[in-house]
Structures are given as C-alpha cells and as structure tokens.
Design a protein around this motif. Structure first.
Motif, PDB file in Angstrom:
ATOM      1  N   UNK A  48       0.828  -1.211   0.000  1.00 42.91           N
ATOM      2  CA  UNK A  48       0.000   0.000   0.000  1.00 42.91           C
ATOM      3  C   UNK A  48       0.860   1.258   0.000  1.00 42.91           C
ATOM      4  N   UNK A  49       1.954   1.234   0.757  1.00 40.87           N
ATOM      5  CA  UNK A  49       2.865   2.378   0.812  1.00 40.87           C
ATOM      6  C   UNK A  49       3.492   2.623  -0.561  1.00 40.87           C
ATOM      7  N   UNK A  50       3.868   1.575  -1.256  1.00 42.91           N
ATOM      8  CA  UNK A  50       4.458   1.701  -2.592  1.00 42.91           C
ATOM      9  C   UNK A  50       3.428   2.241  -3.576  1.00 42.91           C
ATOM     10  N   UNK A  51       2.209   1.731  -3.491  1.00 40.93           N
ATOM     11  CA  UNK A  51       1.156   2.170  -4.416  1.00 40.93           C
ATOM     12  C   UNK A  51       0.744   3.616  -4.173  1.00 40.93           C
ATOM     13  N   UNK A  52       0.838   4.074  -2.918  1.00 41.43           N
ATOM     14  CA  UNK A  52       0.387   5.426  -2.579  1.00 41.43           C
ATOM     15  C   UNK A  52       1.348   6.510  -3.061  1.00 41.43           C
ATOM     16  N   UNK A  53       2.631   6.233  -3.075  1.00 38.13           N
ATOM     17  CA  UNK A  53       3.631   7.241  -3.439  1.00 38.13           C
ATOM     18  C   UNK A  53       4.474   6.716  -4.589  1.00 38.13           C
ATOM     19  N   UNK A  54       4.100   7.106  -5.807  1.00 42.45           N
ATOM     20  CA  UNK A  54       4.787   6.594  -6.994  1.00 42.45           C
ATOM     21  C   UNK A  54       6.116   7.272  -7.260  1.00 42.45           C
ATOM     22  N   UNK A  60      14.119   0.254  -0.486  1.00 43.51           N
ATOM     23  CA  UNK A  60      14.078  -0.408   0.824  1.00 43.51           C
ATOM     24  C   UNK A  60      12.817  -1.237   0.984  1.00 43.51           C
ATOM     25  N   UNK A  61      11.699  -0.702   0.530  1.00 48.96           N
ATOM     26  CA  UNK A  61      10.434  -1.416   0.639  1.00 48.96           C
ATOM     27  C   UNK A  61      10.451  -2.673  -0.225  1.00 48.96           C
ATOM     28  N   UNK A  62      11.014  -2.574  -1.418  1.00 50.85           N
ATOM     29  CA  UNK A  62      11.098  -3.752  -2.294  1.00 50.85           C
ATOM     30  C   UNK A  62      12.022  -4.818  -1.706  1.00 50.85           C
ATOM     31  N   UNK A  63      13.121  -4.381  -1.072  1.00 49.99           N
ATOM     32  CA  UNK A  63      14.008  -5.340  -0.408  1.00 49.99           C
ATOM     33  C   UNK A  63      13.292  -6.054   0.726  1.00 49.99           C
ATOM     34  N   UNK A  64      12.551  -5.286   1.513  1.00 51.62           N
ATOM     35  CA  UNK A  64      11.812  -5.888   2.621  1.00 51.62           C
ATOM     36  C   UNK A  64      10.725  -6.830   2.106  1.00 51.62           C
ATOM     37  N   UNK A  65      10.061  -6.434   1.020  1.00 46.03           N
ATOM     38  CA  UNK A  65       9.048  -7.315   0.432  1.00 46.03           C
ATOM     39  C   UNK A  65       9.653  -8.625  -0.052  1.00 46.03           C
ATOM     40  N   UNK A  66      10.831  -8.543  -0.654  1.00 50.34           N
ATOM     41  CA  UNK A  66      11.490  -9.768  -1.113  1.00 50.34           C
ATOM     42  C   UNK A  66      11.787 -10.687   0.074  1.00 50.34           C
ATOM     43  N   UNK A  67      12.232 -10.107   1.173  1.00 52.26           N
ATOM     44  CA  UNK A  67      12.493 -10.897   2.380  1.00 52.26           C
ATOM     45  C   UNK A  67      11.195 -11.481   2.930  1.00 52.26           C
TER      46      UNK A  67
END
Length: 155
Positions: A48-54, A60-67
């Motif tokens: 949601x955070x990624x989608x809200x602010x393009x 960092x968020x993508x790295x955490x998502x991969x984990x």
C-alpha cells in the motif's frame, strides 16, 4: 466383530501418545499461522505504501518485500509439512483402532506412517528455523539502539 470393553480400553491406551503428539502439532500450526498472518499484514502495508507514493524511491520497501516473500514461502512449507504430520498421526490413530479391532497386522504400516510423520514434523521445524534466520538476519543494531537525543553527546 465381537469387541469387548477391555479391548476398547486397550485400543484407547495405544492411541493416547499419538493424540498428545497431535496436540503439540496443532499448537505448532497455530504458531506458524500467526507468523504467516504477521508476514502478510506487513506485506500489505508495504504494498500500500508503494502504491500510494509513486515518485518516491522504494528500494528499501522492495528489499523488505522480497524478504517477506521468502519468509512466507518458508512458513507455507512449514505449515504444509506440519499438516502432513498431523494427517499421518491421525492415520496412525485410526490404524491402531482398526488393526486392533479387526485383528489386522498393521504394525509395519503404523510404523511407516509414524516415521513419515516424524520426518514431516522435523522438516516443518527446519523450515520454521530457516524462516527465523531470514527474519533475524535483516535486523540491525541501528534499528534496536535508540539514537542519541538532541543536546547530548554521542560517545
């Protein structure tokens, strides 16, 4: 099929240990599903955070998502193995009753199911341990130690 009360109590005595094992596996499944729920909740927050602010850098968020995806995969595998263990233990309990009630020679089948159940449980615990290692690998001291307050010196 003439089963006496003494026979039934003997069958129940045989099934008690696997029932206790089943209780432990159920508790383990509760822990695993709670961990999975937390992973999913955190993933949804990040997505949601990624989608809200393009226009913001989300590396960092993508790295955490991969984990988180890796952790979810390990927990799913642990849930599958633990559920397989529970099913095999249920088969052991049923086979104990059927074998004793019908005077069938199911000892080898029961032993095989029990051993497979134990290997499944071991595999589930190994996956849980790997997931914990993945989760804790990404911790750092900067996230744990509070930064110095303004007006104090950092020594």
């Amino acid at each position: 099929m003439d089963i006496q009360l003494g026979d039934i109590s003997h069958i129940i005595q045989l099934a008690i240990a696997p029932v206790f094992l089943l209780t432990g596996v159920g508790t383990n499944l509760t822990v695993l599903t709670n961990r999975l729920a937390r992973i999913i909740d955190r993933s949804r927050i990040l997505e949601d955070r990624i989608a809200a602010a393009n226009d913001v850098d989300h590396s960092d968020a993508y790295e955490e998502l991969a984990t988180l995806y890796r952790r979810a995969h390990l927990i799913n595998r642990a849930i599958t193995l633990s559920t397989s263990c529970a099913l095999l233990v249920c088969i052991v309990i049923a086979a104990l009753f059927i074998g004793d009630a019908l005077n069938l020679e199911l000892a080898k089948f029961i032993a095989l199911c029990f051993v497979l159940g134990m290997f499944s449980l071991i595999g589930g615990f190994v996956c849980l341990l790997r997931e914990i290692f993945v989760a804790t690998r990404n911790l750092s001291m900067r996230n744990i130690v509070a930064p110095p307050r303004k007006g104090t010196s950092a020594e």
